[in-house]
Design a protein around this motif. Structure first.
Motif, PDB file in Angstrom:
ATOM      1  N   MET A   1       0.839  -1.199   0.000  1.00 24.34           N
ATOM      2  CA  MET A   1       0.000   0.000   0.000  1.00 24.34           C
ATOM      3  C   MET A   1       0.875   1.250   0.000  1.00 24.34           C
ATOM      4  O   MET A   1       1.891   1.309   0.689  1.00 24.34           O
ATOM      5  CB  MET A   1      -0.912  -0.007   1.229  1.00 24.34           C
ATOM      6  N   SER A   2       0.477   2.247  -0.783  1.00 26.22           N
ATOM      7  CA  SER A   2       1.246   3.481  -0.852  1.00 26.22           C
ATOM      8  C   SER A   2       1.045   4.311   0.407  1.00 26.22           C
ATOM      9  O   SER A   2       0.077   4.143   1.144  1.00 26.22           O
ATOM     10  CB  SER A   2       0.814   4.297  -2.073  1.00 26.22           C
ATOM     11  N   ARG A   3       1.984   5.220   0.653  1.00 25.37           N
ATOM     12  CA  ARG A   3       1.797   6.175   1.739  1.00 25.37           C
ATOM     13  C   ARG A   3       0.698   7.159   1.351  1.00 25.37           C
ATOM     14  O   ARG A   3       0.304   7.246   0.188  1.00 25.37           O
ATOM     15  CB  ARG A   3       3.104   6.896   2.049  1.00 25.37           C
ATOM     16  N   GLN A   4       0.204   7.917   2.306  1.00 22.92           N
ATOM     17  CA  GLN A   4      -0.917   8.817   2.044  1.00 22.92           C
ATOM     18  C   GLN A   4      -0.477  10.271   2.093  1.00 22.92           C
ATOM     19  O   GLN A   4       0.286  10.688   2.963  1.00 22.92           O
ATOM     20  CB  GLN A   4      -2.028   8.588   3.064  1.00 22.92           C
ATOM     21  N   ILE A   5      -0.964  11.052   1.134  1.00 24.38           N
ATOM     22  CA  ILE A   5      -0.769  12.499   1.145  1.00 24.38           C
ATOM     23  C   ILE A   5      -2.146  13.153   0.992  1.00 24.38           C
ATOM     24  O   ILE A   5      -3.139  12.481   0.707  1.00 24.38           O
ATOM     25  CB  ILE A   5       0.203  12.975   0.043  1.00 24.38           C
ATOM     26  N   PHE A   6      -2.191  14.464   1.177  1.00 20.49           N
ATOM     27  CA  PHE A   6      -3.459  15.182   1.052  1.00 20.49           C
ATOM     28  C   PHE A   6      -3.333  16.303   0.034  1.00 20.49           C
ATOM     29  O   PHE A   6      -2.368  17.066   0.045  1.00 20.49           O
ATOM     30  CB  PHE A   6      -3.897  15.748   2.398  1.00 20.49           C
ATOM     31  N   CYS A   7      -4.334  16.381  -0.837  1.00 17.40           N
ATOM     32  CA  CYS A   7      -4.445  17.478  -1.798  1.00 17.40           C
ATOM     33  C   CYS A   7      -5.686  18.262  -1.397  1.00 17.40           C
ATOM     34  O   CYS A   7      -6.813  17.799  -1.596  1.00 17.40           O
ATOM     35  CB  CYS A   7      -4.572  16.940  -3.216  1.00 17.40           C
ATOM     36  N   GLY A   8      -5.485  19.425  -0.785  1.00 21.18           N
ATOM     37  CA  GLY A   8      -6.607  20.073  -0.132  1.00 21.18           C
ATOM     38  C   GLY A   8      -7.046  19.163   0.996  1.00 21.18           C
ATOM     39  O   GLY A   8      -6.237  18.669   1.773  1.00 21.18           O
ATOM     40  N   GLY A   9      -8.310  18.869   1.087  1.00 18.00           N
ATOM     41  CA  GLY A   9      -8.783  17.933   2.102  1.00 18.00           C
ATOM     42  C   GLY A   9      -8.952  16.521   1.602  1.00 18.00           C
ATOM     43  O   GLY A   9      -9.475  15.665   2.318  1.00 18.00           O
ATOM     44  N   LEU A  10      -8.501  16.237   0.375  1.00  7.64           N
ATOM     45  CA  LEU A  10      -8.705  14.921  -0.234  1.00  7.64           C
ATOM     46  C   LEU A  10      -7.503  14.024  -0.013  1.00  7.64           C
ATOM     47  O   LEU A  10      -6.372  14.376  -0.377  1.00  7.64           O
ATOM     48  CB  LEU A  10      -8.961  15.080  -1.736  1.00  7.64           C
ATOM     49  N   ALA A  11      -7.740  12.855   0.567  1.00 12.64           N
ATOM     50  CA  ALA A  11      -6.668  11.883   0.797  1.00 12.64           C
ATOM     51  C   ALA A  11      -6.348  11.154  -0.497  1.00 12.64           C
ATOM     52  O   ALA A  11      -7.243  10.742  -1.243  1.00 12.64           O
ATOM     53  CB  ALA A  11      -7.079  10.886   1.871  1.00 12.64           C
ATOM     54  N   ILE A  12      -5.049  10.974  -0.759  1.00 17.70           N
ATOM     55  CA  ILE A  12      -4.572  10.228  -1.923  1.00 17.70           C
ATOM     56  C   ILE A  12      -3.630   9.152  -1.430  1.00 17.70           C
ATOM     57  O   ILE A  12      -2.646   9.434  -0.743  1.00 17.70           O
ATOM     58  CB  ILE A  12      -3.837  11.142  -2.916  1.00 17.70           C
ATOM     59  N   GLY A  13      -3.901   7.892  -1.792  1.00 20.23           N
ATOM     60  CA  GLY A  13      -3.051   6.786  -1.364  1.00 20.23           C
ATOM     61  C   GLY A  13      -3.392   6.327   0.038  1.00 20.23           C
ATOM     62  O   GLY A  13      -4.328   6.815   0.677  1.00 20.23           O
ATOM     63  N   ILE A  20     -10.646  10.798  -9.041  1.00 19.92           N
ATOM     64  CA  ILE A  20     -10.680  11.148 -10.457  1.00 19.92           C
ATOM     65  C   ILE A  20     -10.162  12.566 -10.639  1.00 19.92           C
ATOM     66  O   ILE A  20     -10.611  13.492  -9.964  1.00 19.92           O
ATOM     67  CB  ILE A  20     -12.109  11.052 -11.014  1.00 19.92           C
ATOM     68  N   GLN A  21      -9.224  12.710 -11.562  1.00 18.59           N
ATOM     69  CA  GLN A  21      -8.697  14.027 -11.895  1.00 18.59           C
ATOM     70  C   GLN A  21      -9.026  14.378 -13.343  1.00 18.59           C
ATOM     71  O   GLN A  21      -9.260  13.505 -14.176  1.00 18.59           O
ATOM     72  CB  GLN A  21      -7.171  14.057 -11.726  1.00 18.59           C
ATOM     73  N   SER A  22      -9.027  15.675 -13.617  1.00 13.95           N
ATOM     74  CA  SER A  22      -9.096  16.152 -14.987  1.00 13.95           C
ATOM     75  C   SER A  22      -8.322  17.461 -15.051  1.00 13.95           C
ATOM     76  O   SER A  22      -7.792  17.927 -14.046  1.00 13.95           O
ATOM     77  CB  SER A  22     -10.543  16.353 -15.436  1.00 13.95           C
ATOM     78  N   MET A  23      -8.266  18.034 -16.247  1.00 15.36           N
ATOM     79  CA  MET A  23      -7.522  19.273 -16.437  1.00 15.36           C
ATOM     80  C   MET A  23      -8.341  20.221 -17.301  1.00 15.36           C
ATOM     81  O   MET A  23      -8.910  19.800 -18.321  1.00 15.36           O
ATOM     82  CB  MET A  23      -6.173  18.986 -17.103  1.00 15.36           C
ATOM     83  N   THR A  24      -8.420  21.470 -16.882  1.00  9.28           N
ATOM     84  CA  THR A  24      -9.155  22.444 -17.685  1.00  9.28           C
ATOM     85  C   THR A  24      -8.441  22.665 -19.019  1.00  9.28           C
ATOM     86  O   THR A  24      -7.215  22.594 -19.097  1.00  9.28           O
ATOM     87  CB  THR A  24      -9.261  23.791 -16.947  1.00  9.28           C
ATOM     88  N   GLY A  45     -18.526  14.804 -11.307  1.00 12.69           N
ATOM     89  CA  GLY A  45     -17.965  13.849 -10.362  1.00 12.69           C
ATOM     90  C   GLY A  45     -16.463  13.890 -10.235  1.00 12.69           C
ATOM     91  O   GLY A  45     -15.856  12.972  -9.674  1.00 12.69           O
ATOM     92  N   CYS A  46     -15.830  14.960 -10.735  1.00 10.03           N
ATOM     93  CA  CYS A  46     -14.379  15.091 -10.623  1.00 10.03           C
ATOM     94  C   CYS A  46     -13.983  15.406  -9.176  1.00 10.03           C
ATOM     95  O   CYS A  46     -14.717  16.091  -8.456  1.00 10.03           O
ATOM     96  CB  CYS A  46     -13.909  16.216 -11.547  1.00 10.03           C
ATOM     97  N   ASN A  47     -12.821  14.901  -8.751  1.00 10.11           N
ATOM     98  CA  ASN A  47     -12.327  15.120  -7.391  1.00 10.11           C
ATOM     99  C   ASN A  47     -11.202  16.137  -7.303  1.00 10.11           C
ATOM    100  O   ASN A  47     -11.047  16.812  -6.284  1.00 10.11           O
ATOM    101  CB  ASN A  47     -11.841  13.798  -6.784  1.00 10.11           C
ATOM    102  N   ILE A  48     -10.377  16.212  -8.347  1.00  5.80           N
ATOM    103  CA  ILE A  48      -9.225  17.122  -8.382  1.00  5.80           C
ATOM    104  C   ILE A  48      -9.130  17.706  -9.786  1.00  5.80           C
ATOM    105  O   ILE A  48      -9.294  16.979 -10.775  1.00  5.80           O
ATOM    106  CB  ILE A  48      -7.904  16.393  -8.056  1.00  5.80           C
TER     107      ILE A  48
END
Length: 357
Positions: A1-13, A20-24, A45-48
């Protein structure tokens, strides 16, 4: 299992749900257009969301955009370290850089120091189209081994600056290369991985590459965030990313639609019925996710061979005969309705049982 980081308040890993990510694809300097697109991505339904920062005007606009939206925002930076520092100062929840094209160690350190001060992560992004010259010479061109080595080199570079709040991505437009590179790197580091098939193509051709490439990695337990890269409206990326996660049961609060391919026994226009139900599902899923409701399965079946069995197994379902359909809820018959009422009745029951509660 990967370590966990946070992007804003969203946990990743670290066992967090795959995000789900997308790009403008708007001009980031056009604040209203970019905010509008981010709102649409969130609704889908995008998260980041990631925004390109090509110049200082865009970095300043990024700050205004950040104040107008709720989703975590990532600043995408190439070449100029000052843009990364400015974007961080303007509220970026994460920055995406390739240390190899940022420049000298002092310039990379300036970005790292700014990220440390704001306590935000950095995504190290390596693409097959921008590998270092020495790696290309070593391997005789773009190879999975070269992609992995480039990523590991960048990771080490950042770690030497005492920074470990990292997300890693290494992407190729070649599905096999992409898969092999991830299998090489996953045993050599434990940082969260953002996965996808870069420049996968149009909405039609890119779906196949993305489904195979992303799906194969997720089935192997590789990947913490995903992006489906499609030419055109990025909202389509989000919808298809959700379909990939749904197919692998990795997305909560979704409506899994089961429908048969039809054959000569089918006595209704099942394609029309299924399309009507599918169109109604997308906004319903957004509301289900908001309320953190469990996923459900809806079966739309065309004849008496597999229809009754599939419909009974679903939370809600219909088994069709000639011009009619028998509706099931949790394995029990509810009613029989005419063909032109089937979609409307199914949608009504989904709302009553799962959305409006």
């Amino acid at each position: 299992m990967s370590r966990q980081i946070f992007c804003g308040g969203l946990a990743i890993g670290g066992g967090a749900p795959v995000s789900i990510q997308s790009m403008t694809n708007t001009d980031t300097r056009n604040i209203s257009a970019t905010v509008d697109q981010i709102m649409k991505l969130e609704e889908a339904g995008c998260n980041i969301v990631r925004c390109a920062i090509p110049d200082m005007e865009a970095a300043e606009a990024f700050g205004e955009i950040k104040r107008k939206v709720k989703l975590p925002l990532v600043a995408d930076i190439h070449f100029d370290y000052r843009l990364a520092v400015a974007a961080i100062g303007n509220g970026a929840d994460k920055v995406r850089i390739n240390p190899g094209n940022i420049g000298s160690r002092d310039r990379v350190k300036a970005v790292i120091d700014a990220a440390k001060e704001r306590k935000i992560p950095i995504r190290i992004g390596v693409n097959s189209g921008s590998l270092e010259k020495d790696i290309l010479e070593k391997y005789g061109g773009v190879t999975p081994e070269g992609l992995a080595e480039s990523a590991l080199r960048s990771i080490q570079y950042v770690e030497e600056l005492d920074f470990f709040d990292i997300v890693v991505s290494l992407k190729s437009s070649d599905v096999r290369f992409n898969n092999q590179a991830h299998h090489i790197i996953r045993d050599k580091m434990d940082y969260p991985l953002h996965i996808g098939i870069t420049e996968s193509g149009t909405v039609e051709s890119g779906k196949a590459k993305s489904a195979i490439g992303i799906g194969a990695l997720l089935l192997a337990g590789i990947g913490d965030t995903i992006r489906v890269s499609l030419t055109g409206d990025p909202v389509n990326e989000v919808y298809f990313a959700k379909e990939i996660l749904k197919a692998l049961d990795l997305k909560s609060s979704v409506i899994n639609l089961v429908s048969c391919p039809t054959c000569g026994r089918c006595g209704v226009d099942l394609a029309k019925i299924a399309a009507e139900v599918e169109a109604a599902i997308k906004p319903m899923e957004t509301e289900m996710a908001r309320k953190k409701q469990p996923s459900i399965t809806v079966a739309v079946m065309g004849c008496e061979v597999n229809g009754p069995g599939e419909a009974r197994e679903a939370d809600l379902g219909v088994a069709c005969g000639k011009g009619k359909g028998i509706l099931f809820k949790k394995g029990k018959v509810i009613k029989t309705v005419n063909e032109d009422e089937i979609a409307k009745e199914l949608i009504l029951y989904i709302n009553q049982e799962h959305i409006l509660v």
